[in-house]
Design a protein around this motif. Structure first.
Motif, short mmCIF file in Angstrom:
data_model
loop_
_atom_site.label_atom_id
_atom_site.label_comp_id
_atom_site.label_asym_id
_atom_site.label_seq_id
_atom_site.Cartn_x
_atom_site.Cartn_y
_atom_site.Cartn_z
N ARG A 41 0.86 -1.19 0.00
CA ARG A 41 0.00 0.00 0.00
C ARG A 41 0.89 1.23 0.00
N GLN A 75 -3.04 5.14 -1.81
CA GLN A 75 -4.08 5.83 -1.03
C GLN A 75 -4.58 7.07 -1.77
N ARG A 78 -7.89 6.95 -3.43
CA ARG A 78 -9.02 6.44 -2.65
C ARG A 78 -9.66 7.50 -1.75
N LYS A 81 -13.25 7.13 -0.57
CA LYS A 81 -13.49 6.13 0.50
C LYS A 81 -13.30 6.78 1.87
N TYR A 82 -12.24 7.59 1.96
CA TYR A 82 -11.95 8.21 3.25
C TYR A 82 -13.01 9.27 3.58
N SER A 189 -5.61 4.56 6.86
CA SER A 189 -5.02 3.26 7.12
C SER A 189 -6.08 2.26 7.59
N ASP A 192 -8.56 1.31 4.75
CA ASP A 192 -7.96 0.36 3.82
C ASP A 192 -7.80 -1.02 4.46
N GLU A 195 -11.17 -2.62 4.24
CA GLU A 195 -11.61 -3.00 2.90
C GLU A 195 -10.76 -4.13 2.30
N TYR A 196 -9.50 -4.17 2.62
CA TYR A 196 -8.63 -5.22 2.06
C TYR A 196 -8.51 -6.44 2.96
#
Ligand code: GLU
Length: 452
Positions: A41, A75, A78, A81-82, A189, A192, A195-196
């Protein structure tokens, strides 16, 4: 145990050094030992400090070390998403707007300290009236956003440190979003990791306090927190932190100096553990031997001397095929017509393959030998006895027996002047081999030049 999915999350704001590579390595060894996945990442939410060059550099360094990734993402791609996570936290009343300037916060900090209290943020922003907020906004102040910690103890069983407990009433509510809307590392962080499906967060112990807050953010966003492992930091052989020397301990620098990836990986995998520091030929083997239980609590000592030692062992064991490509770039070797013999002869005398260039220069280059005054006659005699054209396996033995009977010299007095006259060095590989590699013509020229 579930199959691990781990991530290594560097910020592309500098080259990778032995400290952060150790974190990458431990993640990789752990995951691969369990048939799991290793994700890369890129923590590049700080758009000003992150660069594409550093990102390319760290990918190159990891690849060179053999730390391949199963998936990778940035990141910086994304942010939505945040932003969604920010909205979710606001809805839950867990993210609140604060208007203090850095100076005001610093003043509060000093006052708390002068009263003997820990400098924990006082949550004054939670009590702002609508008018006060409106006044700040009218002034043009932009809020930063803090996560509201529960004030309870957060506990986890750290895979390296054992049971951990952080009293969240003793730490400040962390700022997740700055006044300019940019993100600190804490929230992205967690988003992610959820999600991962990260199963284990493995990182340096400088993140232990973050973990208290992050575990609460995991819970707030509906996930359960992954397992955690916080590894002790690296120190140098002198017991001091490495921070000032990290430039010279970057992976690309060590690579340029000719260190082998497996020497670096072996050292970083073994220091600070209950295993002996020994060189291993593959990451797979290091992975088979890896266990969090073996990692101690004391800082891991990174000693460059050990790196040299491990590297020399790897190099001495290398086959000619291993070295061929590496030696390819050495111009001095163009004069070498017997690469296997060259390598066989010098390998015990080098720490890195690139040092072979030095020996190629000594054997084939335009160097002169050294003859001390008291050895002049002796070397003149040697010059007479050197083979005219072809050097064979026997030549060295014949030369030295001739000189022995002719001059009465033996031992060091017999051998050292010859070594110095031919190589200009007091130490080095077996002289019978050196003579073969050098050839009669070059050997004569060397001695002749040294005599003049
Ligand atoms: N970018 C963070 C760092 O380099 C990642 C920390 C983590 O692994 O959570 O410190």
């Amino acid at each position: 145990m579930t199959t691990p999915i781990v991530r290594f999350a560097p910020s592309p704001t500098g080259r990778l050094h032995v400290g952060n590579v150790r974190t990458a390595l431990i993640n990789w060894l752990f995951a691969k030992g369990q048939g799991g996945q290793f994700l890369l990442r890129i923590d590049d939410t700080d758009l000003e400090r992150s660069t594409k060059e550093y990102e390319d550099g760290l990918r190159e360094d990891l690849t060179w070390l053999g730390l391949s990734w199963d998936d990778t993402f940035n990141q910086s791609a994304r942010f939505e998403k945040y932003d969604a996570a920010v909205e979710a936290l606001k809805e839950k009343g867990l993210l609140y707007a604060c208007y203090e300037t850095p100076e005001e916060l610093e003043r509060k900090r000093k006052i708390a300290l002068s009263r003997g209290r820990p400098p924990v943020y006082d949550r004054a922003a939670l009590n702002l009236s609508a008018e006060e907020v409106a006044a700040f906004e009218a002034e043009g102040r932009k809020p930063h956003w803090r996560f509201k910690l529960s004030g309870n103890r957060v506990e986890w069983n750290d895979l390296v440190r054992g049971p951990q407990s952080i009293d969240t009433s003793s730490v400040s509510d962390p700022i997740l979003v700055r006044g300019d809307g940019s993100y600190l590392y804490t929230l992205p962080s967690v988003v992610d990791d959820i999600e991962y499906n990260i199963t284990h967060v493995v990182r340096g112990e400088d993140h232990v306090t973050n973990s208290g807050a992050q575990i609460e953010i995991f819970m707030a966003l509906g996930g359960s927190a992954p397992d955690m492992a916080h590894t002790p930091l690296l120190i140098g052989a002198d017991g001091q932190g490495l921070s000032k020397r990290l430039g010279s301990l970057s992976i690309n620098q060590l690579r340029a100096e000719g260190f082998e990836p497996m020497a670096i990986a072996s050292l970083l995998a073994k220091i600070g553990t209950s295993d002996n520091v020994e060189v291993r030929e593959s990451l797979q083997r290091l992975s088979d031997e890896f266990s969090f239980d073996k990692i101690g609590r004391a800082p891991a000592r990174f000693d460059e001397k050990e790196l040299h030692k491990l590297n020399a062992m790897l190099v001495a064991d290398m086959s000619i095929d291993d070295v061929k490509t590496r030696l390819g770039g050495i111009a001095q070797l163009e004069a070498c017509d017997n690469l296997p013999l060259f390598w066989e002869t010098i390998r015990a005398n080098v720490t890195t393959v690139s040092e072979a260039a030095g020996w190629a220069d000594i054997l084939y280059g335009d160097q002169s030998g050294i003859v001390d005054d008291e050895d002049k006659d002796f070397i003149a005699e040697a010059l007479k006895a050197l083979p005219e054209t072809t050097v064979t396996e026997e030549s060295w033995g014949e030369l030295t027996s001739h000189l022995k009977s002719e001059t009465g010299r033996k031992g060091r007095k017999l051998f050292m002047p010859l070594r110095k006259a031919l190589t200009g060095q007091e130490h080095g590989p077996e002289m019978d081999r050196v003579l073969i590699l050098m050839g009669a013509e070059r050997a004569r020229a060397r001695m002749q030049a040294a005599l003049n």
